[in-house]
Design an enzyme around this catalytic site. Structure first.
Site, short mmCIF file in Angstrom:
data_model
loop_
_atom_site.label_atom_id
_atom_site.label_comp_id
_atom_site.label_asym_id
_atom_site.label_seq_id
_atom_site.Cartn_x
_atom_site.Cartn_y
_atom_site.Cartn_z
N THR A 96 16.43 -8.51 -20.62
CA THR A 96 17.39 -9.60 -20.52
C THR A 96 18.88 -7.83 -20.50
OG1 THR A 96 16.59 -10.88 -21.28
CG2 THR A 96 18.88 -11.30 -21.05
N LYS A 171 19.29 -15.31 -16.22
CA LYS A 171 18.97 -15.79 -17.16
C LYS A 171 20.44 -16.07 -18.37
CE LYS A 171 16.90 -14.24 -21.47
NZ LYS A 171 16.16 -15.56 -22.12
N LYS A 246 24.18 -11.46 -28.14
CA LYS A 246 23.99 -10.55 -26.96
C LYS A 246 23.51 -10.86 -25.35
CE LYS A 246 20.50 -8.31 -24.58
NZ LYS A 246 19.35 -7.56 -24.18
P1 NAD Z 1 12.60 -6.02 -28.78
O1 NAD Z 1 13.28 -4.82 -30.19
O2 NAD Z 1 11.16 -6.15 -30.02
O3 NAD Z 1 11.44 -4.67 -27.93
C1 NAD Z 1 11.96 -3.56 -26.98
C2 NAD Z 1 11.21 -2.62 -27.70
O4 NAD Z 1 11.19 -1.45 -26.88
C3 NAD Z 1 11.33 -2.50 -28.16
O5 NAD Z 1 9.46 -2.19 -29.28
C4 NAD Z 1 11.65 -0.45 -28.46
O6 NAD Z 1 10.76 0.81 -29.94
C5 NAD Z 1 11.40 -0.10 -27.13
N1 NAD Z 1 11.89 1.16 -26.58
C6 NAD Z 1 13.71 0.95 -26.94
N2 NAD Z 1 13.78 1.80 -26.55
C7 NAD Z 1 12.63 2.38 -25.55
C8 NAD Z 1 12.92 3.30 -24.84
N3 NAD Z 1 13.64 3.86 -24.45
N4 NAD Z 1 11.71 3.71 -23.99
C9 NAD Z 1 10.49 3.16 -24.56
N5 NAD Z 1 10.47 1.85 -25.39
C10 NAD Z 1 11.75 2.05 -25.74
O7 NAD Z 1 12.64 -7.06 -28.39
P2 NAD Z 1 12.03 -8.19 -27.15
O8 NAD Z 1 12.21 -9.34 -28.65
O9 NAD Z 1 11.31 -7.52 -26.54
O10 NAD Z 1 13.15 -8.29 -26.85
C11 NAD Z 1 12.43 -7.74 -25.15
C12 NAD Z 1 13.46 -7.70 -24.04
O11 NAD Z 1 13.29 -9.20 -23.85
C13 NAD Z 1 15.50 -8.32 -24.58
O12 NAD Z 1 16.44 -7.34 -23.24
C14 NAD Z 1 15.62 -9.54 -25.22
O13 NAD Z 1 16.86 -10.23 -24.78
C15 NAD Z 1 14.23 -10.24 -23.67
N6 NAD Z 1 14.27 -11.20 -24.00
C16 NAD Z 1 13.45 -11.52 -25.71
C17 NAD Z 1 13.43 -12.69 -26.71
C18 NAD Z 1 12.90 -13.02 -27.47
O14 NAD Z 1 12.91 -14.49 -28.18
N7 NAD Z 1 12.90 -12.06 -28.29
C19 NAD Z 1 13.04 -13.84 -25.10
C20 NAD Z 1 13.28 -13.70 -23.67
C21 NAD Z 1 14.11 -12.43 -23.48
#
Ligand code: NAD
Length: 299
Positions: A96, A171, A246
């Site tokens: 997102t 979204k 965010k």
């Molecule tokens: P998260 O922080 O758990 O996962 C993100 C991952 O990306 C982490 O493991 C991090 O180490 C990795 N990362 C960061 N920079 C990186 C890079 N340069 N190279 C490789 N890996 C890298 O977050 P999440 O909860 O999995 O959310 C991910 C996305 O999905 C976000 O944009 C969030 O807004 C969206 N989202 C989350 C949810 C939720 O309920 N958690 C629901 C819908 C959408």
């Protein structure tokens, strides 16, 4: 069976990648956190040593990263996806992020002759684990049709929202509704308590009345009525307050850029900012109920 490079194996990416493996795809994953890559290997995936290696490994490259800054850094530059993916690879960003970054990265991908989609999701970690996510997808219709079978291994509802960036637009609009409606539900329960109306009684009535909404019936912020909601688990996330903040900020950024009037969205962003500043960034976003109960006791 497709070969897929998957970058970003966090709360959402890990179960999404696991479902791709379950569906028979070969997934090569990378995350800056080595443990996340090890966990993927335990589920039957392959480890990549860098984002570039993961990008080079797939007919499809899927990214699930925190925000626009990480998406830019993973896609652009010499060690990025665009410089290292196979020439015919289909790129799908499920993070997102802001509409401007989504459209900018899609334009860079098009210039490098890649097909790319923005495909953010709704449904949270539970939806990701159950392969029940909703995908809202921006990009060309033929590219969407090509991606659909792979997205279907991770989600149940897959909707084409229009050209590049429109998935992100959908979204942030959806999450603005969610942030505002969650606060409205919290306010109502707080008022009910002060009026001597039991939470369960208000729930039973409103769930069958015109105030019914997802924040109430599926994710009730008050302990009791919905056993699976984070309110019954000390507001363990779920979807953190920091993530909701965010998304509300992204909506405000987009509203500013388009002069769209969103006064309730702005108020919700400010209230989530207060909640996060109170030390609640890591709590589930429904925990904002505590802000409304403050004068009554425990935070
Ligand atoms: P998260 O922080 O758990 O996962 C993100 C991952 O990306 C982490 O493991 C991090 O180490 C990795 N990362 C960061 N920079 C990186 C890079 N340069 N190279 C490789 N890996 C890298 O977050 P999440 O909860 O999995 O959310 C991910 C996305 O999905 C976000 O944009 C969030 O807004 C969206 N989202 C989350 C949810 C939720 O309920 N958690 C629901 C819908 C959408």
């Amino acid at each position: 069976m497709a070969t897929i490079g998957f970058i970003g194996l966090g709360n959402m990416g890990a179960p999404m990648a696991a479902n791709l493996i379950k569906a028979g795809h070969q997934v090569t994953g990378f995350d800056v956190v080595p443990k996340a890559v090890e966990a993927l290997v335990e589920k039957g995936g392959l480890a990549a040593a860098s984002a570039a290696d993961a990008a080079a490994a797939g007919e499809l490259v899927i990214t699930m990263l925190p925000a626009g800054a990480q998406v830019r850094s993973v896609y652009l530059g010499e060690s990025g996806v665009l410089a290292n993916a196979r020439k015919d690879a289909l790129l799908i960003d499920c993070s997102t992020i802001d509409v401007e970054t989504a459209r900018g990265v899609a334009a860079a991908a098009a210039e490098a002759r890649f097909d790319m989609l923005d495909a953010p999701v709704s449904g949270g970690v539970a939806g990701a684990e159950a392969a029940g996510l909703t995908f809202m997808v921006g990009g060309e219709a033929e590219v969407f049709a090509r991606a659909r079978p792979v997205l279907a291994a991770m989600g149940r509802t897959i909707i084409h929202a229009g050209p590049a960036g429109n998935g992100q637009a959908a979204k942030i609009c959806n999450n603005m509704i969610l942030g505002v409606s969650m606060i409205a539900v919290c306010e109502a329960f707080s008022l009910a308590e002060r009026l001597g109306l039991r939470a369960q009684t208000l729930f039973d009535i409103t769930a069958k009345s015109s105030g019914q909404c997802w924040a109430l019936t599926s994710y009730c912020p008050v302990p009791g009525p919905v056993s699976s909601s984070p309110a019954n688990h000390d507001y363990a996330p779920g979807f953190t307050a920091a993530m909701m903040l965010k998304d509300l900020r992204l909506a405000q950024q987009a509203a500013g850029a388009t002069a769209a009037p969103t006064p309730l969205g702005a108020a919700a962003a400010n209230l989530y900012q207060m909640f996060v500043d109170d030390g609640a960034a890591g709590l589930d976003f429904s925990g904002i109920y505590r802000l409304f109960r403050k004068p009554h006791g425990k935070i």
